[in-house]
Write a protein that holds these residues in place. Sequence first.
Motif, short mmCIF file in Angstrom:
data_model
loop_
_atom_site.label_atom_id
_atom_site.label_comp_id
_atom_site.label_asym_id
_atom_site.label_seq_id
_atom_site.Cartn_x
_atom_site.Cartn_y
_atom_site.Cartn_z
N GLU A 1 49.06 1.12 24.14
CA GLU A 1 50.25 1.93 23.86
C GLU A 1 49.90 3.42 23.75
O GLU A 1 50.64 4.27 24.23
CB GLU A 1 50.94 1.46 22.57
N ILE A 2 48.79 3.72 23.12
CA ILE A 2 48.35 5.12 22.99
C ILE A 2 48.16 5.73 24.38
O ILE A 2 48.54 6.88 24.62
CB ILE A 2 47.06 5.20 22.15
N LEU A 3 47.62 4.95 25.30
CA LEU A 3 47.41 5.43 26.67
C LEU A 3 48.69 5.42 27.50
O LEU A 3 48.88 6.27 28.36
CB LEU A 3 46.34 4.58 27.37
N ARG A 4 49.57 4.48 27.23
CA ARG A 4 50.78 4.31 28.04
C ARG A 4 51.82 5.39 27.84
O ARG A 4 52.46 5.86 28.77
CB ARG A 4 51.42 2.94 27.74
N THR A 5 52.02 5.80 26.59
CA THR A 5 53.14 6.70 26.32
C THR A 5 52.81 7.79 25.31
O THR A 5 52.13 7.54 24.32
CB THR A 5 54.38 5.90 25.82
N LYS A 6 53.35 8.96 25.57
CA LYS A 6 53.22 10.08 24.62
C LYS A 6 54.18 9.92 23.44
O LYS A 6 54.10 10.68 22.49
CB LYS A 6 53.48 11.40 25.34
#
Length: 186
Positions: free
Chosen positions: A65-70
Amino acid sequence: MIFKKAITTVFMVRTIGLEPKKVEKFGFINAYLKDESAEMECKDCIFLAFRPNNETEFMEFIEAEILRTKLFFRHYSYPCGIKMLVYKLDPRLSADFELVRKGRYSGTSKEYQALFPKTVTVKNIFGKKGEEISLQYRVFNKTADLKKFWEDRIGVQFLEDQELWPGMSIEKETFHINRFLDAQAS
Protein backbone atom coordinates in the motif's frame (compact mmCIF):
# COMPACT_ATOMS: atom_id res chain seq x y z
CA MET A 1 -20.04 -10.78 15.71
CA ILE A 2 -20.90 -9.22 12.38
CA PHE A 3 -20.66 -5.46 12.16
CA LYS A 4 -22.77 -3.41 9.81
CA LYS A 5 -20.63 -1.72 7.18
CA ALA A 6 -20.22 1.99 7.81
CA ILE A 7 -21.11 4.53 5.14
CA THR A 8 -17.37 5.26 4.99
CA THR A 9 -16.80 1.66 3.89
CA VAL A 10 -19.62 1.66 1.36
CA PHE A 11 -18.98 5.06 -0.23
CA MET A 12 -15.33 6.00 0.39
CA VAL A 13 -12.98 2.99 0.50
CA ARG A 14 -13.10 2.45 -3.27
CA THR A 15 -11.93 6.04 -3.81
CA ILE A 16 -8.53 5.14 -2.34
CA GLY A 17 -8.20 2.23 -4.76
CA LEU A 18 -9.29 -0.59 -2.46
CA GLU A 19 -12.25 -2.90 -2.77
CA PRO A 20 -13.67 -3.82 0.67
CA LYS A 21 -14.41 -7.43 -0.35
CA LYS A 22 -10.81 -7.96 -1.52
CA VAL A 23 -9.23 -6.70 1.71
CA GLU A 24 -11.38 -8.99 3.87
CA LYS A 25 -8.64 -11.62 3.51
CA PHE A 26 -6.40 -9.30 5.56
CA GLY A 27 -8.98 -9.11 8.38
CA PHE A 28 -10.75 -5.92 7.28
CA ILE A 29 -13.44 -4.93 9.76
CA ASN A 30 -14.77 -1.55 8.63
CA ALA A 31 -13.74 1.98 7.63
CA TYR A 32 -14.40 5.11 9.65
CA LEU A 33 -14.05 8.90 9.47
CA LYS A 34 -12.52 9.05 12.96
CA ASP A 35 -10.86 6.94 15.62
CA GLU A 36 -11.91 8.23 19.03
CA SER A 37 -8.76 6.89 20.70
CA ALA A 38 -6.25 8.03 18.09
CA GLU A 39 -3.97 10.72 19.34
CA MET A 40 -4.31 12.57 16.08
CA GLU A 41 -6.87 14.60 14.20
CA CYS A 42 -6.85 13.96 10.49
CA LYS A 43 -9.15 16.05 8.36
CA ASP A 44 -10.10 14.41 5.09
CA CYS A 45 -8.80 10.98 6.10
CA ILE A 46 -10.39 7.60 6.54
CA PHE A 47 -9.38 4.96 9.08
CA LEU A 48 -9.51 1.30 8.06
CA ALA A 49 -9.71 -1.18 10.94
CA PHE A 50 -8.26 -4.67 10.55
CA ARG A 51 -7.84 -7.73 12.73
CA PRO A 52 -5.34 -9.75 10.68
CA ASN A 53 -5.01 -13.51 11.01
CA ASN A 54 -1.57 -13.57 9.42
CA GLU A 55 0.78 -10.82 10.62
CA THR A 56 3.36 -11.44 7.88
CA GLU A 57 0.81 -11.17 5.08
CA PHE A 58 -0.65 -8.06 6.66
CA MET A 59 2.77 -6.37 6.86
CA GLU A 60 3.33 -7.25 3.20
CA PHE A 61 -0.05 -5.66 2.43
CA ILE A 62 0.99 -2.45 4.25
CA GLU A 63 4.30 -2.34 2.36
CA ALA A 64 2.45 -2.78 -0.94
CA GLU A 65 0.00 0.00 0.00
CA ILE A 66 2.85 2.40 0.80
CA LEU A 67 4.23 1.78 -2.69
CA ARG A 68 0.85 1.72 -4.45
CA THR A 69 -0.62 5.03 -3.38
CA LYS A 70 0.39 8.45 -2.09
CA LEU A 71 -2.93 8.52 -0.24
CA PHE A 72 -1.54 6.09 2.37
CA PHE A 73 -0.82 8.27 5.40
CA ARG A 74 0.15 6.08 8.36
CA HIS A 75 -0.61 2.95 10.34
CA TYR A 76 -0.76 2.06 14.03
CA SER A 77 -1.84 -0.82 16.24
CA TYR A 78 -3.80 -1.42 19.40
CA PRO A 79 -2.43 -3.91 21.96
CA CYS A 80 -5.46 -6.17 21.35
CA GLY A 81 -4.33 -6.82 17.76
CA ILE A 82 -6.48 -4.27 15.93
CA LYS A 83 -4.49 -2.53 13.20
CA MET A 84 -5.50 0.83 11.78
CA LEU A 85 -4.49 2.11 8.36
CA VAL A 86 -5.04 5.80 7.70
CA TYR A 87 -5.50 7.15 4.18
CA LYS A 88 -5.87 10.72 2.97
CA LEU A 89 -8.88 11.25 0.76
CA ASP A 90 -8.20 12.35 -2.81
CA PRO A 91 -8.49 16.16 -2.79
CA ARG A 92 -9.85 16.11 -6.36
CA LEU A 93 -13.00 14.48 -4.97
CA SER A 94 -13.42 16.72 -1.92
CA ALA A 95 -16.75 18.17 -3.14
CA ASP A 96 -18.06 14.61 -3.58
CA PHE A 97 -16.92 13.56 -0.11
CA GLU A 98 -18.74 16.56 1.32
CA LEU A 99 -21.93 15.52 -0.51
CA VAL A 100 -21.59 11.98 0.87
CA ARG A 101 -21.11 13.37 4.39
CA LYS A 102 -24.35 15.33 3.90
CA GLY A 103 -26.19 12.29 2.53
CA ARG A 104 -26.57 13.83 -0.95
CA TYR A 105 -25.32 10.75 -2.84
CA SER A 106 -27.16 11.39 -6.10
CA GLY A 107 -25.47 14.79 -6.37
CA THR A 108 -21.96 13.33 -6.57
CA SER A 109 -20.00 13.78 -9.78
CA LYS A 110 -19.90 11.28 -12.64
CA GLU A 111 -16.13 10.95 -11.97
CA TYR A 112 -16.83 9.92 -8.37
CA GLN A 113 -19.67 7.56 -9.30
CA ALA A 114 -17.49 5.88 -11.97
CA LEU A 115 -15.20 4.60 -9.18
CA PHE A 116 -17.98 2.20 -8.15
CA PRO A 117 -19.13 -0.77 -10.25
CA LYS A 118 -22.59 -0.84 -11.80
CA THR A 119 -22.89 -4.55 -11.06
CA VAL A 120 -21.40 -6.93 -8.52
CA THR A 121 -21.16 -10.70 -8.33
CA VAL A 122 -23.25 -12.21 -5.56
CA LYS A 123 -23.93 -15.75 -4.35
CA ASN A 124 -27.43 -16.97 -3.66
CA ILE A 125 -28.28 -19.27 -0.74
CA PHE A 126 -27.30 -22.29 -2.87
CA GLY A 127 -23.85 -20.88 -3.64
CA LYS A 128 -24.67 -20.05 -7.26
CA LYS A 129 -23.08 -16.82 -8.49
CA GLY A 130 -24.89 -14.13 -10.43
CA GLU A 131 -24.68 -10.44 -11.29
CA GLU A 132 -26.70 -7.83 -9.45
CA ILE A 133 -26.86 -4.04 -9.63
CA SER A 134 -24.55 -2.61 -6.96
CA LEU A 135 -25.86 -0.79 -3.92
CA GLN A 136 -23.88 2.33 -4.82
CA TYR A 137 -25.35 2.45 -8.34
CA ARG A 138 -28.85 2.09 -6.88
CA VAL A 139 -28.23 4.90 -4.39
CA PHE A 140 -26.55 7.28 -6.87
CA ASN A 141 -29.33 6.75 -9.44
CA LYS A 142 -32.28 6.44 -7.04
CA THR A 143 -33.42 3.26 -8.73
CA ALA A 144 -37.07 2.24 -8.61
CA ASP A 145 -36.32 -1.04 -6.80
CA LEU A 146 -34.44 0.73 -3.99
CA LYS A 147 -37.21 3.31 -3.69
CA LYS A 148 -39.83 0.54 -3.47
CA PHE A 149 -37.73 -1.36 -0.91
CA TRP A 150 -37.61 1.66 1.43
CA GLU A 151 -41.24 2.63 0.84
CA ASP A 152 -42.36 -0.92 1.69
CA ARG A 153 -40.01 -1.14 4.66
CA ILE A 154 -40.82 2.17 6.34
CA GLY A 155 -44.28 2.82 4.90
CA VAL A 156 -43.75 6.29 3.41
CA GLN A 157 -43.73 7.65 -0.13
CA PHE A 158 -40.44 9.22 -1.21
CA LEU A 159 -40.42 12.51 -3.10
CA GLU A 160 -38.23 12.92 -6.19
CA ASP A 161 -35.70 15.13 -4.37
CA GLN A 162 -35.24 12.72 -1.45
CA GLU A 163 -32.20 10.49 -1.20
CA LEU A 164 -32.66 6.74 -0.80
CA TRP A 165 -29.89 6.09 1.70
CA PRO A 166 -29.39 7.43 5.24
CA GLY A 167 -27.08 10.35 5.84
CA MET A 168 -23.89 10.00 7.85
CA SER A 169 -23.82 10.08 11.60
CA ILE A 170 -20.37 10.95 12.94
CA GLU A 171 -21.05 8.65 15.90
CA LYS A 172 -21.62 5.65 13.60
CA GLU A 173 -18.59 6.66 11.51
CA THR A 174 -16.23 6.75 14.52
CA PHE A 175 -14.20 3.75 15.62
CA HIS A 176 -14.48 3.10 19.36
CA ILE A 177 -11.95 0.49 20.45
CA ASN A 178 -13.64 -0.18 23.81
CA ARG A 179 -17.06 -0.68 22.20
CA PHE A 180 -15.50 -2.99 19.64
CA LEU A 181 -13.80 -5.07 22.32
CA ASP A 182 -16.96 -5.16 24.45
CA ALA A 183 -18.99 -6.38 21.45
CA GLN A 184 -16.38 -9.07 20.75
CA ALA A 185 -16.53 -10.27 24.38
CA SER A 186 -20.32 -10.67 24.38
